[in-house]
Design a protein around this motif. Structure first.
Motif, PDB file in Angstrom:
ATOM      1  N   MET A 110       8.780 -25.410 -27.294  1.00 32.65           N
ATOM      2  CA  MET A 110       9.497 -26.551 -27.907  1.00 32.65           C
ATOM      3  C   MET A 110      11.068 -25.816 -28.037  1.00 32.65           C
ATOM      4  O   MET A 110      11.194 -24.831 -28.314  1.00 32.65           O
ATOM      5  CB  MET A 110       8.980 -26.767 -29.505  1.00 32.65           C
ATOM      6  N   ASP A 111      11.983 -26.801 -27.452  1.00 32.66           N
ATOM      7  CA  ASP A 111      13.439 -26.248 -27.425  1.00 32.66           C
ATOM      8  C   ASP A 111      13.655 -27.051 -28.845  1.00 32.66           C
ATOM      9  O   ASP A 111      13.927 -28.439 -29.059  1.00 32.66           O
ATOM     10  CB  ASP A 111      14.071 -27.287 -26.317  1.00 32.66           C
ATOM     11  N   VAL A 112      14.206 -26.151 -29.554  1.00 37.81           N
ATOM     12  CA  VAL A 112      14.736 -26.715 -30.962  1.00 37.81           C
ATOM     13  C   VAL A 112      16.125 -27.041 -30.803  1.00 37.81           C
ATOM     14  O   VAL A 112      17.204 -26.536 -30.369  1.00 37.81           O
ATOM     15  CB  VAL A 112      14.986 -25.366 -31.939  1.00 37.81           C
ATOM     16  N   LYS A 113      16.310 -28.652 -31.175  1.00 39.46           N
ATOM     17  CA  LYS A 113      17.460 -29.072 -30.840  1.00 39.46           C
ATOM     18  C   LYS A 113      18.354 -29.234 -32.463  1.00 39.46           C
ATOM     19  O   LYS A 113      17.611 -28.955 -33.507  1.00 39.46           O
ATOM     20  CB  LYS A 113      17.307 -30.920 -30.910  1.00 39.46           C
ATOM     21  N   ALA A 114      19.577 -29.075 -32.223  1.00 40.91           N
ATOM     22  CA  ALA A 114      20.399 -29.319 -33.571  1.00 40.91           C
ATOM     23  C   ALA A 114      20.757 -30.594 -33.771  1.00 40.91           C
ATOM     24  O   ALA A 114      21.229 -31.385 -33.113  1.00 40.91           O
ATOM     25  CB  ALA A 114      21.649 -28.325 -33.292  1.00 40.91           C
ATOM     26  N   PRO A 115      20.766 -30.926 -35.169  1.00 47.01           N
ATOM     27  CA  PRO A 115      20.308 -30.210 -36.211  1.00 47.01           C
ATOM     28  C   PRO A 115      18.719 -30.157 -36.248  1.00 47.01           C
ATOM     29  O   PRO A 115      18.200 -31.057 -35.971  1.00 47.01           O
ATOM     30  CB  PRO A 115      20.915 -30.801 -37.474  1.00 47.01           C
ATOM     31  N   CYS A 116      18.405 -28.934 -37.130  1.00 45.96           N
ATOM     32  CA  CYS A 116      16.774 -29.096 -37.103  1.00 45.96           C
ATOM     33  C   CYS A 116      16.577 -28.203 -38.687  1.00 45.96           C
ATOM     34  O   CYS A 116      17.083 -27.351 -38.796  1.00 45.96           O
ATOM     35  CB  CYS A 116      16.460 -28.146 -35.898  1.00 45.96           C
ATOM     36  N   THR A 117      15.554 -28.887 -39.096  1.00 48.94           N
ATOM     37  CA  THR A 117      14.843 -28.462 -40.554  1.00 48.94           C
ATOM     38  C   THR A 117      13.623 -28.049 -40.313  1.00 48.94           C
ATOM     39  O   THR A 117      13.011 -28.291 -39.302  1.00 48.94           O
ATOM     40  CB  THR A 117      15.155 -29.426 -41.548  1.00 48.94           C
ATOM     41  N   LEU A 118      13.077 -27.264 -41.247  1.00 49.14           N
ATOM     42  CA  LEU A 118      11.746 -26.947 -41.021  1.00 49.14           C
ATOM     43  C   LEU A 118      10.830 -28.047 -41.098  1.00 49.14           C
ATOM     44  O   LEU A 118       9.750 -28.147 -40.483  1.00 49.14           O
ATOM     45  CB  LEU A 118      11.434 -26.071 -42.419  1.00 49.14           C
ATOM     46  N   GLN A 119      11.216 -29.168 -41.843  1.00 46.96           N
ATOM     47  CA  GLN A 119      10.236 -30.302 -41.736  1.00 46.96           C
ATOM     48  C   GLN A 119      10.408 -30.870 -40.258  1.00 46.96           C
ATOM     49  O   GLN A 119       9.464 -31.321 -39.880  1.00 46.96           O
ATOM     50  CB  GLN A 119      11.003 -31.334 -42.902  1.00 46.96           C
ATOM     51  N   SER A 120      11.673 -31.196 -39.686  1.00 47.59           N
ATOM     52  CA  SER A 120      11.594 -32.036 -38.412  1.00 47.59           C
ATOM     53  C   SER A 120      10.887 -30.912 -37.454  1.00 47.59           C
ATOM     54  O   SER A 120      10.343 -31.132 -36.524  1.00 47.59           O
ATOM     55  CB  SER A 120      13.261 -32.250 -38.082  1.00 47.59           C
ATOM     56  N   LEU A 121      11.116 -29.723 -37.553  1.00 42.39           N
ATOM     57  CA  LEU A 121      10.187 -28.696 -36.801  1.00 42.39           C
ATOM     58  C   LEU A 121       8.787 -28.904 -36.838  1.00 42.39           C
ATOM     59  O   LEU A 121       8.218 -29.090 -35.643  1.00 42.39           O
ATOM     60  CB  LEU A 121      10.686 -27.129 -37.307  1.00 42.39           C
TER      61      LEU A 121
END
Length: 382
Positions: A110-121
């Motif tokens: 997974m490419d972590v997009k900004a903004p990112c929270t633990l919930q959205s992750l």
């Protein structure tokens, strides 16, 4: 789904290609082939060893801590993502497959997009596993479901690229929540997984400030390239082996005193300075210089003035650098006598600052306190 795997995008690009001139497509395809060639370095061998350690650690105790998280950090364009893609996405032991018609996914990327929270992750990871859930699902429930589905899909490794985006929190205390949740995934007693985090050097805070990560992490901060001999090796490999071209006398010449061919070490230092020692940027400049040389050769062929062979020289690097940064020759690191005083790392310099930078050193020493007045539109310096 990655863009290269998207059939709709393939169809859209195929239609666009049908309207482009053949000569433009031929030149583009030629450079795409050159850019796709791999450049092996000592880093690749190092990464292989670290990944092997990560994978073999799974055969130890279920509650084992050491080596359950691999963190690869470094500046932008230092080559992190490309290295990991080569080693992980094509690893035969990590390919998705089916067992009794059930999908098995050993690797989740997974490419972590900004903004990112633990919930959205958690929600995004569930979607990648084929379990779309409501985007407003609460974090505890989302992570509980995630742990269940990681086991169901028999996931062994989760790779989060650009993972520094997980650390952009309003409250520093939330960083510990991030660290704890990552550890919970790695140390799940029923189905422990291995985690790879790659991203900018901001990731180092996880190792520096949190014991629960430090005791489990194999931390590999990527340094900068400083050796012009390494740069010369990459230069020869790309120009001669990948592109099938040669270097001209500005980059590679015969030294009568030493009775051998030698590389221009000062040029190597200029290239390192221009890229700030970032491996990916060095390769980009070399390939862009090849592109400039090939285009120049194509024009010469059309005009009936083409030499027998296409040679790549310092001028092509100056052109490539100017195309990216947008500087005149006097502020171009590959031409300027005072190149070491110019900003590297592909920095774009404002006009007023550029005038001061390219002013002869002797003049700046005479009047150290004098500031260069910015020019107005249409005005020329006397």
């Amino acid at each position: 789904m990655r863009a290269t795997e998207n059939p709709a995008r393939h169809a859209a690009l195929a239609r666009l290609r049908s309207f482009l001139p053949p000569e433009a497509l031929a030149a583009s395809d030629r450079m795409n082939e050159i850019r796709s060639k791999l450049v092996d370095t000592a880093r690749d061998t190092e990464l292989e060893a670290r990944l092997l350690k990560l994978k073999t650690s799974m055969f130890g105790p279920v509650d084992g801590k050491e080596g359950s998280i691999l963190i690869v950090s470094g500046e932008s364009h230092s080559g992190k993502t490309t290295m990991l893609e080569r080693k992980l996405l094509f690893d035969p032991g990590l390919q998705a497959h089916e067992v009794d018609h059930r999908p098995i996914t050993p690797l989740v990327y997974m490419d972590v997009k900004a903004p990112c929270t633990l919930q959205s992750l958690a929600v995004e990871l569930l979607a990648r596993l084929g379990y779309p859930v409501k985007v407003d699902m609460k974090r505890p429930a989302a992570f509980k479901l995630l742990r269940e589905k990681l086991q169901e899909r028999q996931v062994l490794i989760v790779w989060l690229d650009e993972a520094q985006n997980l650390l952009h929190v309003n409250n520093p205390m939330e960083l510990e929540v991030v660290a704890n949740n990552l550890v919970t995934l790695a140390q799940n007693m029923e189905w422990p997984i291995r985690i790879i985090l790659s991203g900018l050097s901001g990731l180092d805070v996880l190792v520096d400030d949190f014991d629960q990560i430090r005791t489990r992490a194999d931390h590999w901060p990527l340094g900068k390239t400083t050796n012009p001999e390494h740069v010369a090796g990459w230069l020869h490999n790309i120009v001669e082996n990948h592109a099938g071209l040669t270097l001209d006398e500005t980059l590679y010449s015969y030294d009568g005193d030493q009775e051998k061919w030698v590389d221009n070490s000062e040029f190597g230092l200029r290239l390192i300075h221009a890229s700030d020692g970032n491996f990916g940027t060095i390769l980009r400049l070399i390939r862009d210089a090849v592109d400039c040389g090939l285009k120049e050769h194509d024009v010469a062929i059309a005009e009936g003035k083409a030499p027998k062979t296409c040679q790549i020289g310092r001028g092509h690097f100056a052109k490539a650098y100017s195309n990216i940064v947008g500087v005149p020759n006097k502020a171009n690191i590959f031409w300027a006598p005072n190149w070491g005083e110019l900003p590297g790392n592909m920095v774009r310099v404002k006009l007023a600052e550029m005038e001061k930078l390219v002013e002869p050193t002797s003049e700046r020493q005479k009047e150290p306190g004098k500031k260069v007045k910015p020019l107005r539109a249409g005005e020329r310096r006397q």
